[in-house]
Scaffold this active site. Sequence first.
Site, PDB file in Angstrom:
ATOM      1  N   ASP A   1      -7.043 -14.085  15.785  1.00  0.00           N
ATOM      2  CA  ASP A   1      -7.246 -14.537  17.150  1.00  0.00           C
ATOM      3  C   ASP A   1      -8.424 -15.496  17.274  1.00  0.00           C
ATOM      4  O   ASP A   1      -9.004 -15.642  18.351  1.00  0.00           O
ATOM      5  CB  ASP A   1      -7.488 -13.339  18.077  1.00  0.00           C
ATOM      6  CG  ASP A   1      -6.224 -12.546  18.356  1.00  0.00           C
ATOM      7  OD1 ASP A   1      -5.139 -12.961  17.895  1.00  0.00           O
ATOM      8  OD2 ASP A   1      -6.324 -11.508  19.036  1.00  0.00           O
TER       9      ASP A   1
ATOM     10  N   HIS B   1      -0.790 -14.818  18.067  1.00  0.00           N
ATOM     11  CA  HIS B   1      -0.067 -14.698  19.332  1.00  0.00           C
ATOM     12  C   HIS B   1       0.762 -15.946  19.620  1.00  0.00           C
ATOM     13  O   HIS B   1       0.438 -17.046  19.168  1.00  0.00           O
ATOM     14  CB  HIS B   1      -1.034 -14.485  20.495  1.00  0.00           C
ATOM     15  CG  HIS B   1      -1.722 -13.153  20.475  1.00  0.00           C
ATOM     16  ND1 HIS B   1      -1.201 -12.044  21.093  1.00  0.00           N
ATOM     17  CD2 HIS B   1      -2.888 -12.763  19.904  1.00  0.00           C
ATOM     18  CE1 HIS B   1      -2.026 -11.009  20.919  1.00  0.00           C
ATOM     19  NE2 HIS B   1      -3.055 -11.424  20.188  1.00  0.00           N
TER      20      HIS B   1
END
Length: 254
Positions: A128, A166
């Site tokens: 991330d 993501h």
Amino acid sequence: MHVVPLPALADNYIWLLHDDSGHAIVVDPGEAGPVEKALRARKLKLCAILLTHHHNDHIGGADALRTTHDVPIYAPDDERIAIATQRVRDGDTLTLTQPAMRFQVIAVPGHTLSHIVYAGEGVLLCGDTLFSLGCGRLFEGTPAQMLSSLQRIASLPGNLLVCCGHEYTAANGRFAQTVEPENAALKQRLDEVAKLRAKHQPSVPATLSSELACNPFLRVDSEDVIDWCRRHGAANDPVARFAVLRSAKDVFQA
């Protein structure tokens, strides 16, 4: 080597890497089910688990996979990842024998203080920290730390495939367009993303060179990004420019 994004949870990707001999590793398994399904479908043997940071949507399935497959878990030196069997740190070289893979371990504090990425074998396994057309929120680190981390990533070979955690690309792109509306490379990337998502296909991986051309968080020294930051109260200092970009993205809705 084959690089496979496995959709998981709401919008996560677990990354499955495997060779032609059936040996595989997984990166950031937030849940075990998608991994087990892919291993069965592809007739693969799981050999290792790599973790980038401690958030549960990236480690939630790791213990179950370790128990079932009796494999090592490589993770940053963070007591919040108690399931780790081997710790890796900035500057380490992680060498695996099956599958035969080698990764450089790079510390990238910002999203979390102990976040690491793995670079090698043509991929950047970046959790991330870096997203396509965006970057992670600053839950623990400072803007200066995150900018430094992104600059370290930006110095890596441009042909690396950015394997992030993501599916945020379309939303990130809408913000990026407000920063650089005349960026032709960004327009081309967003057209590509729209076509992929219309077919329910992942928008990642993308090359690091593409991100350098399109991602405003990697472009704080570009003229158009500086102009945008000047209009939003920050221009002279790169850290201040990054901070105002990240703050704007935090509240952006479109």
